[in-house]
Motif scaffolding. Sequence first.
Motif, PDB file in Angstrom:
ATOM      1  N   ASP A   1     -16.059  56.283   9.184  1.00  0.00           N
ATOM      2  CA  ASP A   1     -17.056  57.205   8.662  1.00  0.00           C
ATOM      3  C   ASP A   1     -16.546  57.955   7.430  1.00  0.00           C
ATOM      4  O   ASP A   1     -17.315  58.240   6.505  1.00  0.00           O
TER       5      ASP A   1
ATOM      6  N   TYR B   1     -27.444  57.391   9.124  1.00  0.00           N
ATOM      7  CA  TYR B   1     -26.574  58.504   8.764  1.00  0.00           C
ATOM      8  C   TYR B   1     -27.254  59.347   7.688  1.00  0.00           C
ATOM      9  O   TYR B   1     -28.043  58.832   6.889  1.00  0.00           O
TER      10      TYR B   1
ATOM     11  N   ASN C   1     -20.561  50.008  10.048  1.00  0.00           N
ATOM     12  CA  ASN C   1     -19.818  51.078  10.720  1.00  0.00           C
ATOM     13  C   ASN C   1     -18.796  50.551  11.719  1.00  0.00           C
ATOM     14  O   ASN C   1     -17.881  51.280  12.108  1.00  0.00           O
TER      15      ASN C   1
END
Length: 271
Positions: free
Chosen positions: A227, A154, A222
């Motif tokens: 998120d 990310y 995750n």
Amino acid sequence: MPSDAYSLIAAGKTDVGRARARNEDSFCIGASGDFAVVCDGMGGHAGGDIASRTAVEVIGRFLEDFTPPPDAVPPPPPDSERTLPNPADHNPALRSAVVVARSAVQLANQRIHGLNRQRGFADGRGMGTTAVGVWRIPGLPQMVVFHAGDSRLYRLRDGELKALTRDHSLYQAWLDNGGRGTAPQRNIILRALGTGEDLEPDVVVHPLLPDDVLLLCSDGLNGMVPDGMIARILQQPTDPAETCAALVDAANAAGGHDNITVVVARFAQQP
């Protein structure tokens, strides 16, 4: 941007979680801080921990030995969202780095596949591992991103969290095809190191901008933490080690159903 005035400041943390007896995740961070790799092993008693550890060791050594070619020239200022899946017409250092990153993952795959063969496992059996890595080429404001499986990278930029990798999983393929019918299990991986003789990792180039924050993680993070919460934790003004601890704590607080491994890197100005 004077890219040589910036560096990646990184830290990592791995945790067995609250449900597993063994930690099959591994990670490494380069001695100079220019690269990081996270691997999530599979296989349980067949050696998922061995597979992930082998992968980070092989990939790490391979990247440490890379020397940029002497004819490398600074690239033009990048579009903030541009990626280079085929950098053959771009900077020689990046071109070499993409080849080296792909070769590093493929060598790790061969090493793990060979261990499976020695133990009598057929293709698709035995131990395997996902892999995700980021490698900033010294002196350039760009990074090579490589991955196979569902471990993720990310990027937090200007408050927006964006996944820069796409899972190689049956569930992601189901989503990509419209999500019709019954959803498959999320943990069925379509690409991993060690499960076959040949492997083609995804390798792309992304630009880096000052104050970018990067997160590499296994799905133990995750898969447990939304998120939005990940983004909020990454936005806190803490050093990477403290951020890693907060992310692991959040995954465990949500149940800790899997091993949890995170690496956080901040692209920051050198003092």
